[in-house]
Write an enzyme that holds these catalytic residues in place. Structure first.
Site, short mmCIF file in Angstrom:
data_model
loop_
_atom_site.label_atom_id
_atom_site.label_comp_id
_atom_site.label_asym_id
_atom_site.label_seq_id
_atom_site.Cartn_x
_atom_site.Cartn_y
_atom_site.Cartn_z
N SER A 1 31.33 42.58 48.08
CA SER A 1 31.13 43.72 48.36
C SER A 1 31.76 44.75 47.14
O SER A 1 32.50 44.89 46.28
CB SER A 1 32.65 43.85 49.49
OG SER A 1 33.40 44.80 49.00
N CYS B 1 34.93 49.85 43.35
CA CYS B 1 35.54 51.66 43.53
C CYS B 1 36.09 52.12 42.35
O CYS B 1 36.27 53.27 41.66
CB CYS B 1 36.81 52.01 44.55
SG CYS B 1 38.17 50.76 44.43
N GLU C 1 36.29 49.46 39.26
CA GLU C 1 36.27 48.43 38.30
C GLU C 1 35.45 48.69 37.03
O GLU C 1 33.83 48.90 37.41
CB GLU C 1 35.66 47.25 38.46
CG GLU C 1 36.92 46.21 39.85
CD GLU C 1 37.28 47.74 40.86
OE1 GLU C 1 36.45 47.81 41.76
OE2 GLU C 1 37.31 45.91 41.77
N HIS D 1 44.01 37.82 42.52
CA HIS D 1 44.16 38.52 43.48
C HIS D 1 45.20 39.63 44.21
O HIS D 1 46.06 38.88 43.96
CB HIS D 1 43.02 38.87 44.78
CG HIS D 1 41.64 38.64 44.95
ND1 HIS D 1 40.92 39.30 44.71
CD2 HIS D 1 41.27 37.23 44.36
CE1 HIS D 1 39.23 38.88 44.27
NE2 HIS D 1 39.37 37.31 44.41
N GLU E 1 45.40 41.16 39.56
CA GLU E 1 44.91 42.52 40.60
C GLU E 1 46.88 42.69 40.69
O GLU E 1 46.83 41.96 41.40
CB GLU E 1 44.70 42.74 41.37
CG GLU E 1 42.36 43.26 41.23
CD GLU E 1 41.90 42.11 42.12
OE1 GLU E 1 41.57 41.58 43.02
OE2 GLU E 1 41.09 43.42 42.51
#
Lengths: 892, 93, 308
Positions: free
Chosen positions: A328, A487, A489, A522, A623
């Site tokens: 994704s 989106c 990065e 994450h 993240e």
């Protein structure tokens, strides 16, 4: 990032073509559909080749799968092929993970629940509209919360999944991650949603930029020949590398096999086009099928000669990579700069006109919008909101540092205006050198209200890249080639020398050359970590002890902050180790072969992604979510407890335990702050207690908040950023490179907010965090956008892969030409101050009407007029009606 | 090959599946339901259930075996066999 | 009238104002106004004092405000202590009006300046900025010194014309409202005469003519249905502009965005129950008026279209 389509009639220039309209209409009615073709043939071949060299085994299985996919072409299409036979199709990859699409009763599902790999699923809800199949009906079974599969295929899918039990990356990875000391704690971290998900087996690739160069330059036959020649060249030679030097033979063999597989896939489509041409009666459609056949037949073997062929090839390459793995955020990069030579040639030779190009670009938009990603609900719904983040970058600078924007990119903006669809989203790489006309066209697009393009800072990105990839010899020229992956990065890219037809010129086109990013650790929920700090490691929702007690009294702000950092570091270290193992298992058995061959320097070195074949491998990151709620909470703690001593820590904790006297969000079924309801004093709480809660809550709300250019809070943010971005580099990925910070929320601020208690900044339990990383918490930025931007730029954005700031604007604020220029000024101002990212939500009548019906979604909507600003939700209905009417009229 | 039998659209060759419940009739270009019957002369789509090598499962309508390659493997009746090199139409159809 | 040279009473500071002058601007809203326009969209700035806004929707009737109040007679009207506001735990009370020093404002300008762009700057509005003339003069001077572009939105209602011109000397750009040309009508609509307004505009126009381009001064005509939108007013306005040789006017369609604030201030909004003409009718009306100006070679901008 994007909701479903909305049409904004006011500022659109021109309508999409009729053809696009027809095909879009089908999309609106289409359900997300899953079938078994790919996993069937993949599994069948894979198990047949027991004991074969891993890369070759995988390549054979991929080839088998690609070459067996049923080709389906829909009438009216000009760009053809899709991931599977369906309009919006995808499939399971049980070799990665098989637990989540089992029925809930199934033992596999139960097992994955325990280890927390599906806990996010329980807290994520898919929107039940659009193409989501959220409930089974008729002959269709709903799986993973959003996808529909025929009941006729379901038992086979489960059987296939069972074949992989114990062998999938999920299972095998889990077996080994259990060997990490403190693993139990990791499971608790996942179950409590301190961390949102693992990527090793869910989305091991993505958040990267694809590279179209090699097939464009050499064609499939050319590449197959290169691989064959290389095989002869390297067979039996270690080339000084005793560890993996010999693997080059098998790697080239694998490359050759996958190329043959994808080639066969294209040829099946060509065959289908020919077949359709034969049976077609309508002469125009017949001609179209013929052209499709010729295009496919050509690009299956040779480099493309025209814009149409190149566009078709790039689309095919994209979905081939998407089919190879669960991925994704495979971004297109600067496709407009890649295709420009073909476009320019065709235009010059009279082979194509602008209107045709715009139509093709509209159709391409539709194709990308139909891309589905089959992953678990927690991932698809909770993180991605159903989006697949195929990001198209425009602008930036070229190899020599000059404005790289071009007329094809202008047409891409136009197509985005005429055909507003969620994919591909557009990212404008802003640089002061960019042409005004180009920038104002981008602003036009923003004004249609679709939310694209977003603006990213070219120089800040380059600074980040030069620092992070310096050990891999990134230089300024290379840094200029970057684009956005996923989106938001920042991803390393390189310049590739393209030659087309008999044109003597060499075109340097940018393309991805780095590993996936946003893999590693994450979405760690910072507010949740703070909750653990306050409650000595105990998750208030489940009462489970997630981390070891710290046993500290937290008598000073410094002690509090130090404890937070300790907890955070412990969590990060544990997650790094576990994720490294998962990714390591992935790379041993499920390495990317097709994606590898596309990226420098795999083809020349003979090593794939798993053997550091990529040019840039230092891509793993950490993240976080909920940054602003953390910062506001720290400010509130500092002020209320430590500086002004208006309450004790125990009082605060007691208030949090009782959600400051409010009912839980879950119990009223709303996660919006606006809807929260106080407990009545009949419900087991005394009047006195309720009053006390009120007092405390009021103090929490009144504490200084980020976004107002106040030193008190901004300094806390700055300190956090300095510390966080620095500490990331203490951890290493499985590839031996340091990690870095990534700060975007995607949609995690919803799912993670849902499981977090009330926070010291006054936010109530279960409600959504502030979005992005730098958006103010709704309703708390009281000093206007300049003050917000000032707060946002109080630290160095280049120390992090990204930052994210979402702005809501009323169309009146940017109406007309002068409005466009002013919006551009605003963007410039922020970029100049070192802000990395800006995105605009322009609210228009449709949205205002929706806001009337669902004010809970518009708490932070400001209606800005000459004279004053007012929150939409505070305006009475009759005035709202008037405003809606006024907005349509367009004048204030 | 013409057939007198009527098949569901999803079992016919000239049907483009838009999703799991509907698709486009490639002859008429109209949107049709996957489970509706197609006109009688519509050509059959190769599927495992129509193949000589398919052996149905004892316990399930939806699972069976494929004996068309060297190593037998799972197969299911509804699997499309258009691209399968071993597909041989079962003459009993 | 002003408090002291050092402090001004200001009820709002807005960033990203796009209709208050060229470029991006920060707008300062001064409290207090000699006029009392019936349609005012900033009622909280009408009086030269701090105002309380009370939001009934948030109020839980806990009466903590009452407990905290230190007035002996609980007569809110003239209270400037406003200690009740702090006491409210539900954010039902808000104060409009805060004191700022020159330094305070300059700090804000420094914060915002990087975002104004090349053409932007500061706009002084309100209420009526001229009311706190000494402070206004000081802040304008500071802006001039630091090369900050200054604009003003004013009614031009100032007794002493020399003082008025002196202030305008320091202003790079001015929007001046003309609510009605007819003296009687003007009183009815704003509660004051328009004599000194018109006189000040005339004098200013004459000074301008001798020095620079006329875009420095833009007249504004808020078109209030049934009040000042009649033909006579338009014609009188056109005559006035021809007489003063002013070339640019900005006509503003009426809006009621500020009406909710009247409730919050517990004031009566004149237009609450009025039925407005439809969007199309208003658009038509604006166009008609614009035509009339255009016919006499006066540049007319409607609403948010500006000359920037």
């Amino acid at each position: 990032m994007h909701n479903e389509l909305k049409l904004f009639p006011r500022e659109i220039k021109g309508q999409m073509s009729e053809r696009t309209q027809k095909l879009l209409k089908i999309y609106y009615q289409t359900l997300s559909s899953v079938d078994n073709e790919f996993p069937y043939w993949y599994s069948r071949k894979y198990f047949e080749l027991d004991n074969e060299v891993a890369a070759v085994r995988r390549a054979q299985a991929l080839k088998e799968a690609f070459s067996h996919l049923t080709a389906v072409i829909f009438p009216g299409e000009l760009i053809v092929m899709q991931k599977t036979m369906h309009y919006r199709g995808s499939f399971a990859m049980p070799w990665l993970s098989e637990g989540y699409f089992m029925s809930k009763e199934d033992e596999f599902y139960q097992a994955s629940l325990k280890r927390g790999s599906t806990s996010a699923d329980q807290h994520s809800k898919m929107g039940s509209g659009g193409g989501n199949v959220t409930k089974s009906f008729g002959k269709v079974v709903s799986i993973a919360g959003k996808f529909g599969i025929r009941e006729e295929e379901m038992p086979a899918l489960l059987e296939l999944a069972r074949m992989w039990y114990g062998k999938s990356v999920d299972d095998l990875g889990n077996k080994y991650e259990k060997m990490v000391p403190g693993y139990d704690c990791k499971e608790k971290i996942m179950r409590s949603l301190v961390c949102m998900f693992d990527s090793g087996y869910t989305l091991p690739q993505g958040r990267e930029v694809i590279n179209y160069y090699y097939p464009l330059q050499y064609g499939f036959d050319g590449l197959i020949k290169i691989a064959s020649d290389k095989m002869s060249e390297v067979a039996g030679f270690a080339n000084g590398d005793g560890m993996v030097g010999m693997n080059r033979l098998y790697n080239y063999q694998a490359i050759k096999l996958v190329l043959e597989g994808v080639q066969a896939w294209i040829l099946n489509y060509a065959k289908e086009a020919k077949r359709l041409e034969h049976i077609e009666n309508d002469l125009d459609q017949k001609q179209e099928y013929q052209e499709i056949y010729e295009n496919l037949q050509w690009i299956a073997y040779h480099p493309p000669r025209s814009f149409k062929e190149a566009l078709q090839l790039c689309w095919t390459l994209h979905i081939a990579v998407l089919n190879e793995d669960a991925i994704s955020g495979l971004s297109l990069g600067r496709l407009g700069q890649v295709l420009y030579p073909y476009y320019e040639n065709d235009l010059r030779n009279g082979k194509i006109i602008e209107e045709q190009v715009i139509e093709l670009l509209e159709l391409q938009r539709l194709k990308f919008t139909c891309v589905d990603c089959f992953a678990s609900m927690g991932v698809v719904g909770g993180v991605l909101s159903g989006n697949t983040f195929n990001n198209l970058s425009i602008g930036g600078t070229d190899k020599d540092g000059r404005d790289a924007s071009n007329t094809l990119e202008m047409l891409m903006l136009e197509a985005g205006i005429r055909c507003p669809t969620p994919q591909p989203t557009l990212s404008l790489l802003y640089d002061d050198k960019l042409d005004d006309e180009f920038l104002l066209k981008a602003v036009q697009s923003v004004k249609t209200g679709t939310g694209y393009p977003a603006f990213m800072n070219n120089r800040v990105a380059m600074e980040f890249l030069l620092e992070q990839y310096r050990n891999e010899n990134m230089n300024i020229e290379e840094a200029r080639a970057w684009s956005i992956g996923g989106c938001l990065e920042t991803s390393p890219c390189s310049w590739m020398p393209l030659k087309i037809n008999s044109d003597p010129k060499t075109y340097y086109i940018p393309g991805g050359s780095g590993q996936p990013t946003s893999v590693g650790v994450h979405f760690v929920s910072l507010p949740k970590v703070l909750e653990l700090v306050l409650f000595d490691g105990v998750d208030q929702r489940t009462s489970e002890s997630v981390l070891e007690k710290h046993n500290r009294k937290l008598n000073s702000y410094d002690e509090l902050l130090a404890t937070f950092k300790d907890y955070f570091s412990k969590i990060v270290e544990l997650l790094v180790r576990c994720n490294n193992i998962q990714h390591d298992i992935w790379r041993k058995n499920n390495m990317a072969i097709f994606n590898s061959l596309l990226k420098p320097d795999c083809l020349s070195k003979g090593h794939l992604i798993n053997e550091l074949g990529y040019r840039y491998n230092a891509t793993f990151n950490i993240e976080t979510t909920g940054t602003i709620n953390l910062i506001n909470s720290l400010a509130s703690l500092k002020k209320n407890i430590y500086d002004e001593k208006r309450m004790t820590l125990d009082e605060l904790k007691w208030a949090i335990k009782n959600n400051c006297g409010y009912k839980t969000a879950e119990s009223i079924n709303s996660y919006s702050l606006m809807d929260q309801v106080k407990i009545a004093d009949t419900e087991g709480v005394t009047r006195r207690e309720l009053e006390h809660f009120e007092e405390i809550h009021s103090l929490l709300m009144k504490a200084p908040k980020y976004g107002n250019s106040e030193e008190y809070v901004d300094s806390i943010l700055k300190d956090w950023e300095d510390w966080f971005t620095g500490m990331c580099r203490n951890y290493q990925s499985l590839y031996g490179h340091p990690l870095y910070a990534c700060q975007i929320s995607v949609s995690t601020h919803g799912a993670m907010g849902a499981v977090t208690s009330a926070t010291p900044d006054g936010r109530l339990a279960g409600t959504t965090f502030a979005d992005g990383s730098l958006s103010a918490y709704p309703g708390t930025d009281k000093n206007g956008p300049f003050a917000l931007m000032n707060s946002a730029t109080c630290f160095d954005h280049s120390r992090s892969q990204n930052t994210q700031l979402n702005f809501k604007l009323h169309p009146m604020a940017i109406a007309g030409n002068s409005g466009s220029k002013k919006l551009l000024e605003l963007i410039r101002g922020y970029m100049r101050r070192g802000g990395f990212h800006l995105q605009f939500n322009v609210v228009d009548t449709n949205m205002l009407k929706d806001a009337q019906k669902h004010p809970e979604n518009y708490r932070d909507l400001l209606v800005r007029v000459a004279g004053f600003t007012q929150y939409w939700v505070e305006i009475g209905k009759n005035i709202q009606d008037e405003v809606i009417a006024r907005t349509e009229y367009g004048e204030m | 090959m013409k057939n007198k039998t009527q098949y569901h659209y999803r079992d016919t060759l000239n049907y483009a599946p838009v999703d799991v419940v509907k698709g486009i009739d490639l002859i008429t270009k109209s949107l049709v339901k996957a489970d509706d019957l197609a006109p009688p002369e519509y050509e059959l789509l190769p599927k495992c259930k129509f193949c000589k090598h398919f052996s149905s499962g004892a316990n399930s309508n939806y699972k069976g075996s494929c004996l068309g390659f060297a190593k037998p493997f799972l197969a299911y009746p509804d699997m499309i066999a258009k691209t399968c090199s071993s597909y041989i139409k079962n003459e009993h159809e | 009238m002003s408090m002291s040279e050092d402090l001004a009473l200001i009820f709002d500071v807005q960033g990203y104002s796009v209709h208050d002058g060229p470029g991006l601007r920060t707008t300062i809203f001064f409290s207090g106004c000699p006029l009392s326009c019936l349609w005012c969209s900033n009622p909280e700035g009408m009086l030269f004092k701090k105002r309380i806004m009370y939001n009934a929707l948030h109020c839980k009737l806990c009466l903590k405000c009452n407990e905290r109040c230190i007035l002996l007679e609980k007569n809110c009207k003239d209270c400037q202590l406003l200690s009740c506001v702090e006491a409210c735990p539900h954010q039902a009370l808000r104060v409009c009006g805060k004191h700022y020093s020159i330094n305070d404002l300059m700090r804000i300008f420094r914060r915002d300046r990087p975002f104004w762009g090349a053409e932007g700057g500061v706009t002084f509005s309100g209420g009526e900025p001229l009311l706190q003339e000494k402070f206004l003069h000081q802040i304008l001077t500071e802006c001039n010194k630091t090369h900050i572009h200054t604009a003003i939105e004013t009614s031009a209602y100032m007794e002493n014309c020399d003082d008025f011109l002196d202030i305008m000397e320091h202003v790079d750009f001015a929007f001046i409202d003309v609510k009605a040309m007819n003296e009687e009508k003007h009183r009815k609509l704003t509660s004051v005469s328009n004599k000194i307004i018109l006189r000040n505009i005339r004098d200013l126009a004459r000074c301008q003519k001798e020095k620079i381009r006329s875009e420095k001064l833009v007249l504004r005509y808020p078109v209030i249905p049934g009040m000042n939108d009649d033909d006579q007013n338009v014609e009188a306005l056109i005559d006035f502009m021809q007489e003063t040789e002013l070339k640019v006017i900005n006509i503003l369609p009426f809006h009621s965005m500020g009406s909710s604030k009247y409730d919050l201030l517990n004031l009566n909004y004149e237009f609450k129950d009025l039925l407005f003409p439809s969007i199309e009718e208003r658009a038509g009306q604006m166009a008609n008026i614009a035509e009339k100006f255009a016919a006499k070679k006066i540049q007319c901008f409607i609403g948010s279209e500006t000359l920037f």
